[in-house]
Write an enzyme that holds these catalytic residues in place. Structure first.
Site, PDB file in Angstrom:
ATOM      1  CG  ASN A 258      -3.332  -0.745 -12.770  1.00 51.11           C
ATOM      2  OD1 ASN A 258      -3.264  -0.764 -11.431  1.00 51.11           O
ATOM      3  ND2 ASN A 258      -2.554  -1.502 -13.403  1.00 51.11           N
TER       4      ASN A 258
ATOM      5  CG  ASP B  13      -0.639  -4.634 -16.499  1.00 51.49           C
ATOM      6  OD1 ASP B  13      -1.364  -3.953 -15.735  1.00 51.49           O
ATOM      7  OD2 ASP B  13      -0.170  -5.559 -16.225  1.00 51.49           O
TER       8      ASP B  13
ATOM      9  CG  HIS C  98       2.234  -1.985 -15.170  1.00 51.92           C
ATOM     10  ND1 HIS C  98       1.838  -3.384 -14.642  1.00 51.92           N
ATOM     11  CD2 HIS C  98       3.142  -2.381 -15.942  1.00 51.92           C
ATOM     12  CE1 HIS C  98       2.597  -4.298 -15.027  1.00 51.92           C
ATOM     13  NE2 HIS C  98       3.368  -3.782 -15.924  1.00 51.92           N
TER      14      HIS C  98
ATOM     15  CD  GLU D 261       4.861   2.255  -9.173  1.00 56.27           C
ATOM     16  OE1 GLU D 261       4.114   1.806  -8.210  1.00 56.27           O
ATOM     17  OE2 GLU D 261       5.485   0.869  -9.616  1.00 56.27           O
TER      18      GLU D 261
ATOM     19  CG  LEU E 100     -11.273  -5.033 -11.283  1.00 57.09           C
ATOM     20  CD1 LEU E 100     -11.309  -3.630 -11.289  1.00 57.09           C
ATOM     21  CD2 LEU E 100     -12.065  -5.671 -10.389  1.00 57.09           C
TER      22      LEU E 100
ATOM     23  N   GLY F 183       0.720  -1.226  -0.219  1.00 54.48           N
ATOM     24  CA  GLY F 183       0.195  -0.112   0.072  1.00 54.48           C
ATOM     25  C   GLY F 183       0.730   1.215  -0.130  1.00 54.48           C
ATOM     26  CB  SER F 184       4.254   2.282  -0.878  1.00 51.63           C
ATOM     27  OG  SER F 184       4.339   1.943  -2.255  1.00 51.63           O
TER      28      SER F 184
HETATM   29  C1  GRF Z   1       3.367  -1.023  -7.519  1.00 48.56           C
HETATM   30  O1  GRF Z   1       4.706  -1.407  -8.286  1.00 48.56           O
HETATM   31  C2  GRF Z   1       2.368  -1.116  -8.592  1.00 48.56           C
HETATM   32  O2  GRF Z   1       3.022  -0.349  -9.749  1.00 48.56           O
HETATM   33  C3  GRF Z   1       2.114  -2.416  -9.043  1.00 48.56           C
HETATM   34  O3  GRF Z   1       2.148  -2.956  -7.600  1.00 48.56           O
HETATM   35  C4  GRF Z   1       2.905  -2.512  -6.787  1.00 48.56           C
HETATM   36  C5  GRF Z   1       2.171  -1.827  -5.685  1.00 48.56           C
HETATM   37  O4  GRF Z   1       2.855  -1.299  -4.719  1.00 48.56           O
HETATM   38  N1  GRF Z   1       0.747  -2.437  -9.669  1.00 48.56           N
HETATM   39  P1  GRF Z   1       2.320  -0.810  -3.280  1.00 48.56           P
HETATM   40  O5  GRF Z   1       1.467  -1.711  -2.646  1.00 48.56           O
HETATM   41  O6  GRF Z   1       1.480   0.608  -3.611  1.00 48.56           O
HETATM   42  O7  GRF Z   1       3.638  -0.251  -2.534  1.00 48.56           O
END
Ligand code: GRF
Length: 191
Positions: free
Chosen positions: A111, A149, A113, A178, A97, A20-21
């Site tokens: 999303n 994706d 990725h 991200e 989904l 969940g970062s």
């Molecule tokens: C991230 O690398 C995101 O791009 C992918 O899953 C990971 C989730 O990381 N879809 P976090 O749980 O948000 O830390």
């Protein structure tokens, strides 16, 4: 996507499966004045570590187990409706989904990725990029379609792969970017 009306923020749900970062980062962003979204609900398909951020921030959370996909999606739809959710951010949510689900939120599910799409869809993106001796990886925010994706790209960032790069060091670089592009993509959608 409709523009913001007045100062009202768009009611948003974040779907997670892991640490969940990105959720933590989106919550922080959502509290800024410039954010077009507020986060009202966190959905998870398991006891994900990231649910603690919902708890700390007094955001409603719900775990929906995917024993039967159709049932699970219907339960999620009910909850989204109950909470008047208008927009969905997937952030490490590991279930795909269905078309039927996505239809309810056309162009309203995005999303993030960890690759420079369309390269390296799926899991273990950093490892695969290093093994294939790529010169760069990246991260991408895109609309969600029922193909993995594959929806329209909103924003992406290239990240150089160093000579001695390891999966761990590349993952670290990617997640840092991200956390920049996810809020930037949301601003781009609503502005
Ligand atoms: C991230 O690398 C995101 O791009 C992918 O899953 C990971 C989730 O990381 N879809 P976090 O749980 O948000 O830390």
């Amino acid at each position: 996507m409709a523009k913001l009306i007045g100062n009202k923020k768009v009611r948003t749900a974040v779907f997670i499966s892991g640490r969940g970062s990105n959720l933590k980062n989106l919550i922080k962003f959502s509290k800024t004045k410039k954010s077009p979204i507020e986060i009202n609900l966190v959905i998870s398909d398991k006891e994900a570590a990231g649910l603690k951020y919902a708890l700390h921030n007094k955001i409603k959370k719900k775990i929906i187990y995917f024993k039967n996909k159709k049932d699970a999606e219907n339960k999620i739809l009910d909850k989204l409706k109950k909470e008047n959710i208008e927009f969905i951010c997937l952030a490490g949510f590991l279930k795909i989904l269905s078309k039927a689900f996505i239809k309810n939120f056309k162009k309203k599910i995005i999303n993030i990725h960890p690759s420079y799409l369309p390269k390296y869809k799926g899991l273990n993106t950093s490892l695969r990029a290093i093994e294939n001796k790529e010169r760069f990886s990246g991260c991408t925010v895109h609309y969600v379609s029922s193909k993995l994706d594959s929806g329209k790209i909103i924003l992406q960032k290239k990240i150089q792969i160093a000579k001695n790069e390891t999966e761990k060091s590349l993952d670290k670089k990617v997640i840092k970017q991200e956390h920049k592009i996810y809020p930037a993509a949301i601003l781009k959608i609503f502005n």
